[in-house]
Design an enzyme around this catalytic site. Structure first.
Site, short mmCIF file in Angstrom:
data_model
loop_
_atom_site.label_atom_id
_atom_site.label_comp_id
_atom_site.label_asym_id
_atom_site.label_seq_id
_atom_site.Cartn_x
_atom_site.Cartn_y
_atom_site.Cartn_z
N THR A 20 0.82 -1.21 0.00
CA THR A 20 0.00 0.00 0.00
C THR A 20 0.85 1.26 0.00
O THR A 20 0.47 2.27 -0.60
CB THR A 20 -0.96 0.01 1.20
OG1 THR A 20 -0.21 -0.26 2.40
CG2 THR A 20 -2.05 -1.04 1.05
N TYR A 77 10.79 -7.33 5.54
CA TYR A 77 10.68 -8.43 4.59
C TYR A 77 11.89 -8.45 3.68
O TYR A 77 12.52 -7.42 3.42
CB TYR A 77 9.38 -8.36 3.79
CG TYR A 77 9.28 -7.25 2.77
CD1 TYR A 77 9.57 -7.48 1.43
CD2 TYR A 77 8.87 -5.97 3.15
CE1 TYR A 77 9.45 -6.47 0.49
CE2 TYR A 77 8.75 -4.97 2.20
CZ TYR A 77 9.04 -5.22 0.88
OH TYR A 77 8.93 -4.21 -0.04
N TYR A 90 9.22 -12.91 5.71
CA TYR A 90 8.69 -11.84 6.55
C TYR A 90 9.13 -11.98 8.01
O TYR A 90 9.24 -13.09 8.52
CB TYR A 90 7.15 -11.85 6.54
CG TYR A 90 6.51 -11.52 5.22
CD1 TYR A 90 6.29 -10.20 4.83
CD2 TYR A 90 6.11 -12.54 4.35
CE1 TYR A 90 5.70 -9.91 3.62
CE2 TYR A 90 5.51 -12.24 3.14
CZ TYR A 90 5.31 -10.93 2.78
OH TYR A 90 4.72 -10.64 1.59
N TRP A 91 9.31 -10.84 8.65
CA TRP A 91 9.48 -10.77 10.10
C TRP A 91 8.54 -9.67 10.60
O TRP A 91 8.78 -8.49 10.39
CB TRP A 91 10.93 -10.43 10.44
CG TRP A 91 11.87 -11.54 10.11
CD1 TRP A 91 12.33 -12.53 10.94
CD2 TRP A 91 12.51 -11.78 8.84
NE1 TRP A 91 13.18 -13.37 10.27
CE2 TRP A 91 13.31 -12.94 8.98
CE3 TRP A 91 12.46 -11.15 7.58
CZ2 TRP A 91 14.07 -13.47 7.93
CZ3 TRP A 91 13.20 -11.66 6.53
CH2 TRP A 91 14.00 -12.81 6.71
N ARG A 92 7.44 -10.06 11.25
CA ARG A 92 6.39 -9.11 11.62
C ARG A 92 5.97 -9.20 13.09
O ARG A 92 5.00 -8.59 13.48
CB ARG A 92 5.13 -9.36 10.77
CG ARG A 92 5.26 -9.05 9.30
CD ARG A 92 3.93 -9.30 8.63
NE ARG A 92 3.92 -9.06 7.20
CZ ARG A 92 3.55 -7.93 6.63
NH1 ARG A 92 3.16 -6.92 7.35
NH2 ARG A 92 3.56 -7.80 5.31
N LYS A 214 -6.30 -8.40 -13.20
CA LYS A 214 -4.96 -8.39 -13.79
C LYS A 214 -4.55 -9.81 -14.17
O LYS A 214 -4.88 -10.77 -13.48
CB LYS A 214 -3.97 -7.80 -12.79
CG LYS A 214 -4.26 -6.35 -12.41
CD LYS A 214 -3.53 -5.92 -11.15
CE LYS A 214 -4.20 -6.51 -9.91
NZ LYS A 214 -3.58 -6.06 -8.64
N GLY A 216 -1.02 -10.47 -15.41
CA GLY A 216 0.39 -10.42 -15.73
C GLY A 216 0.61 -9.84 -17.11
O GLY A 216 0.24 -8.71 -17.42
N ASP A 248 1.01 -2.82 -7.40
CA ASP A 248 0.91 -1.61 -6.59
C ASP A 248 0.97 -0.37 -7.48
O ASP A 248 0.21 0.59 -7.29
CB ASP A 248 2.07 -1.55 -5.58
CG ASP A 248 2.19 -2.81 -4.76
OD1 ASP A 248 1.16 -3.47 -4.53
OD2 ASP A 248 3.31 -3.15 -4.34
#
Length: 291
Positions: A20, A77, A90-92, A214, A216, A248
């Protein structure tokens, strides 16, 4: 989030990105300077959170909508690339953004009076189930007061508790939105859709006024309640270098075009052109295409 992207020779480059925010970054460059693009999230009070705020602000995106939470930090990430396609680690665990729907007074406040609001499936995935409902409730309230709400389904299965939770969460998110931006390969896998038209039909029945499916490098299927269905050919791409932020940047191009009064087909075609440029460069944020 903090982004670690491959820089060659086993080295990684640190940056700040995330789905985002990437959309906000591109939208900032596409919209008139006097317009405001704000980013709503939560960060910690540590050094890297402060550096992130400085970066966001320095890129022209308003940070007055960002809440700071003690004893929390930001997520991280790492992107791995193979033949231009990306995978993520990921590390969240201590991410402040996971508390984004804990304070509904703050959340309603930053959504109040917005002309356009964009969120994603990742936004929902990082929230606990009850907070997802609270977050979607806040979006519905903003929508009822005139905001146009956009939702990029953006599947990240590892962030969800189960496929069932992911299906339920995405369906709930889509029902809060005017505009839904799915990717057909993800919809095919998760919902069993046989064609882009099935994807459009499901989200249309859920209340969306516009659905852009979408595919690709294949044609975009764009449906809008008043304009009907259109197929928009994909742009020719010489070499796919990095697909990070393809969706995005597409979202930014479409929403920026619509915000400036362009017809859906024109806005979508411009969004396709932007995404095609982005995937021919490395990294999520590509300033060189605006030079």
């Amino acid at each position: 989030m903090v982004e670690l992207s491959q820089a060659g020779d086993g080295l990684y480059k640190r940056g700040f990105a995330g789905d985002t925010f990437n959309t906000a970054w591109y939208a900032r460059r596409l919209l008139p300077e006097e317009w405001t693009v704000s980013y709503g999230t939560c960060v910690g009070e540590d050094a890297v959170s402060s550096e992130m705020l400085d970066f966001i602000s320095g890129e022209g995106v308003d940070v007055s909508t960002i809440r700071r939470i003690p004893d929390r930090t930001v997520g991280l990430y790492m992107i791995s690339l193979e033949n231009g396609e990306r995978s993520f680690s990921y590390w969240r665990g201590q991410s402040a953004a996971k508390l984004m729907a804990d304070d509904l007074g703050w959340l309603d406040g930053i959504l109040k009076g917005r002309e356009m609001i964009h969120f994603s499936g990742i936004t929902l995935a990082i929230l606990p189930p009850k907070q997802r409902e609270a977050f979607c409730g806040a979006l519905s309230r903003a929508r009822s007061k005139g905001a146009i709400v956009s939702f990029d389904t953006n599947l990240r299965p590892r962030l969800w508790e189960s496929p069932e939770a992911m299906r339920a969460g995405l369906t709930m998110g889509a029902r809060t939105a005017d505009i839904v931006l799915p990717s057909f390969d993800e919809e095919e896998e998760l919902f069993g859709d046989a064609s882009p038209m099935e994807t459009i039909e499901r989200y249309r029945n859920g209340g969306a006024d516009m659905v852009a499916v979408k595919q690709g490098g294949a044609a975009l299927h764009l449906w809008q309640r008043e304009a009907g269905l259109h197929e928009i050919a994909a742009e020719t791409v010489t070499e796919v270098v990095d697909t990070t932020a393809a969706g995005d940047s597409f979202a930014a191009g479409l929403l920026a075009g619509l915000a400036q009064g362009k017809a859906p087909q024109e806005a979508a075609a411009e969004a396709m052109r932007l995404a095609a440029k982005v995937i021919q460069a490395r990294g999520a944020l590509v300033p060189s295409i605006f030079a």
